[in-house]
Motif scaffolding. Structure first.
Motif, PDB file in Angstrom:
ATOM      1  N   LEU A  23       0.828  -1.208   0.000  1.00 25.36           N
ATOM      2  CA  LEU A  23       0.000   0.000   0.000  1.00 25.36           C
ATOM      3  C   LEU A  23       0.859   1.253   0.000  1.00 25.36           C
ATOM      4  O   LEU A  23       0.550   2.230  -0.703  1.00 25.36           O
ATOM      5  CB  LEU A  23      -0.942   0.001   1.201  1.00 25.36           C
ATOM      6  CG  LEU A  23      -2.094  -0.995   1.140  1.00 25.36           C
ATOM      7  CD1 LEU A  23      -2.823  -1.038   2.478  1.00 25.36           C
ATOM      8  CD2 LEU A  23      -3.056  -0.645   0.028  1.00 25.36           C
ATOM      9  N   GLN A  24       1.940   1.243   0.774  1.00 24.53           N
ATOM     10  CA  GLN A  24       2.839   2.394   0.820  1.00 24.53           C
ATOM     11  C   GLN A  24       3.484   2.627  -0.544  1.00 24.53           C
ATOM     12  O   GLN A  24       3.593   3.770  -0.998  1.00 24.53           O
ATOM     13  CB  GLN A  24       3.914   2.201   1.888  1.00 24.53           C
ATOM     14  CG  GLN A  24       3.382   2.340   3.293  1.00 24.53           C
ATOM     15  CD  GLN A  24       4.419   1.980   4.348  1.00 24.53           C
ATOM     16  OE1 GLN A  24       5.288   1.150   4.126  1.00 24.53           O
ATOM     17  NE2 GLN A  24       4.301   2.604   5.511  1.00 24.53           N
ATOM     18  N   GLU A  25       3.907   1.545  -1.211  1.00 20.49           N
ATOM     19  CA  GLU A  25       4.511   1.689  -2.536  1.00 20.49           C
ATOM     20  C   GLU A  25       3.502   2.229  -3.544  1.00 20.49           C
ATOM     21  O   GLU A  25       3.822   3.105  -4.347  1.00 20.49           O
ATOM     22  CB  GLU A  25       5.057   0.335  -3.015  1.00 20.49           C
ATOM     23  CG  GLU A  25       6.311  -0.097  -2.301  1.00 20.49           C
ATOM     24  CD  GLU A  25       6.818  -1.452  -2.787  1.00 20.49           C
ATOM     25  OE1 GLU A  25       6.065  -2.171  -3.479  1.00 20.49           O
ATOM     26  OE2 GLU A  25       7.971  -1.774  -2.465  1.00 20.49           O
ATOM     27  N   ALA A  29       3.667   5.794  -5.589  1.00 26.84           N
ATOM     28  CA  ALA A  29       3.594   5.869  -7.048  1.00 26.84           C
ATOM     29  C   ALA A  29       2.473   6.804  -7.487  1.00 26.84           C
ATOM     30  O   ALA A  29       2.654   7.618  -8.406  1.00 26.84           O
ATOM     31  CB  ALA A  29       3.389   4.470  -7.627  1.00 26.84           C
ATOM     32  N   LEU A  30       1.323   6.708  -6.840  1.00 28.69           N
ATOM     33  CA  LEU A  30       0.207   7.597  -7.179  1.00 28.69           C
ATOM     34  C   LEU A  30       0.540   9.053  -6.868  1.00 28.69           C
ATOM     35  O   LEU A  30       0.197   9.955  -7.633  1.00 28.69           O
ATOM     36  CB  LEU A  30      -1.054   7.179  -6.429  1.00 28.69           C
ATOM     37  CG  LEU A  30      -1.722   5.905  -6.935  1.00 28.69           C
ATOM     38  CD1 LEU A  30      -2.862   5.503  -6.000  1.00 28.69           C
ATOM     39  CD2 LEU A  30      -2.231   6.091  -8.346  1.00 28.69           C
ATOM     40  N   THR A  31       1.220   9.276  -5.753  1.00 37.06           N
ATOM     41  CA  THR A  31       1.622  10.635  -5.379  1.00 37.06           C
ATOM     42  C   THR A  31       2.537  11.222  -6.445  1.00 37.06           C
ATOM     43  O   THR A  31       2.378  12.388  -6.844  1.00 37.06           O
ATOM     44  CB  THR A  31       2.327  10.629  -4.007  1.00 37.06           C
ATOM     45  OG1 THR A  31       1.421  10.129  -3.017  1.00 37.06           O
ATOM     46  CG2 THR A  31       2.789  12.015  -3.608  1.00 37.06           C
ATOM     47  N   ARG A  37       1.431  15.219 -13.016  1.00 39.44           N
ATOM     48  CA  ARG A  37       0.277  15.744 -13.762  1.00 39.44           C
ATOM     49  C   ARG A  37      -0.024  17.187 -13.361  1.00 39.44           C
ATOM     50  O   ARG A  37      -0.415  17.995 -14.206  1.00 39.44           O
ATOM     51  CB  ARG A  37      -0.946  14.869 -13.519  1.00 39.44           C
ATOM     52  CG  ARG A  37      -0.778  13.458 -14.038  1.00 39.44           C
ATOM     53  CD  ARG A  37      -1.565  13.240 -15.327  1.00 39.44           C
ATOM     54  NE  ARG A  37      -1.248  11.980 -15.955  1.00 39.44           N
ATOM     55  CZ  ARG A  37      -1.982  10.891 -15.870  1.00 39.44           C
ATOM     56  NH1 ARG A  37      -3.085  10.893 -15.156  1.00 39.44           N
ATOM     57  NH2 ARG A  37      -1.616   9.793 -16.489  1.00 39.44           N
ATOM     58  N   MET A  38       0.119  17.504 -12.090  1.00 33.49           N
ATOM     59  CA  MET A  38      -0.130  18.876 -11.645  1.00 33.49           C
ATOM     60  C   MET A  38       0.898  19.827 -12.252  1.00 33.49           C
ATOM     61  O   MET A  38       0.563  20.946 -12.658  1.00 33.49           O
ATOM     62  CB  MET A  38      -0.110  18.958 -10.118  1.00 33.49           C
ATOM     63  CG  MET A  38      -1.317  18.315  -9.477  1.00 33.49           C
ATOM     64  SD  MET A  38      -1.255  18.284  -7.677  1.00 33.49           S
ATOM     65  CE  MET A  38      -1.186  20.018  -7.296  1.00 33.49           C
ATOM     66  N   GLU A  39       2.153  19.394 -12.315  1.00 36.39           N
ATOM     67  CA  GLU A  39       3.185  20.225 -12.936  1.00 36.39           C
ATOM     68  C   GLU A  39       2.893  20.430 -14.416  1.00 36.39           C
ATOM     69  O   GLU A  39       3.033  21.544 -14.939  1.00 36.39           O
ATOM     70  CB  GLU A  39       4.559  19.581 -12.742  1.00 36.39           C
ATOM     71  CG  GLU A  39       5.050  19.633 -11.305  1.00 36.39           C
ATOM     72  CD  GLU A  39       6.321  18.826 -11.074  1.00 36.39           C
ATOM     73  OE1 GLU A  39       6.816  18.168 -12.022  1.00 36.39           O
ATOM     74  OE2 GLU A  39       6.810  18.839  -9.941  1.00 36.39           O
TER      75      GLU A  39
END
Length: 70
Positions: A23-25, A29-31, A37-39
């Motif tokens: 879950l942490q990985e 990855a999603l972060t 995408r925000m950049e």
């Protein structure tokens, strides 16, 4: 005498640790994807603002960048 762990408790603990690690990985990855995408979106917005300003100049409309943002 201390009570011994029930059979399979170690397996369950390891399974929980593995799941947490996965879950942490996945979260990391999603972060990273969201940040990228925000950049990209920020760059697209900057380009759009520049094109709008260029079109306004071509049309003879006098507005500053500050006025466009309000």
């Amino acid at each position: 005498m201390a009570a011994a762990d029930p059979p399979g408790a170690g397996d369950l603990s390891q399974l929980a640790e593995n799941l947490l690690h996965q879950l942490q990985e996945n979260f990391q990855a999603l972060t990273e994807k969201i940040t990228l995408r925000m950049e990209e979106m920020g760059e697209r917005i900057d380009d759009l603002e520049k094109h709008v300003a260029d079109l306004m100049t071509e049309a003879g409309i006098e507005n500053t960048d500050e006025e466009l943002r309000h």
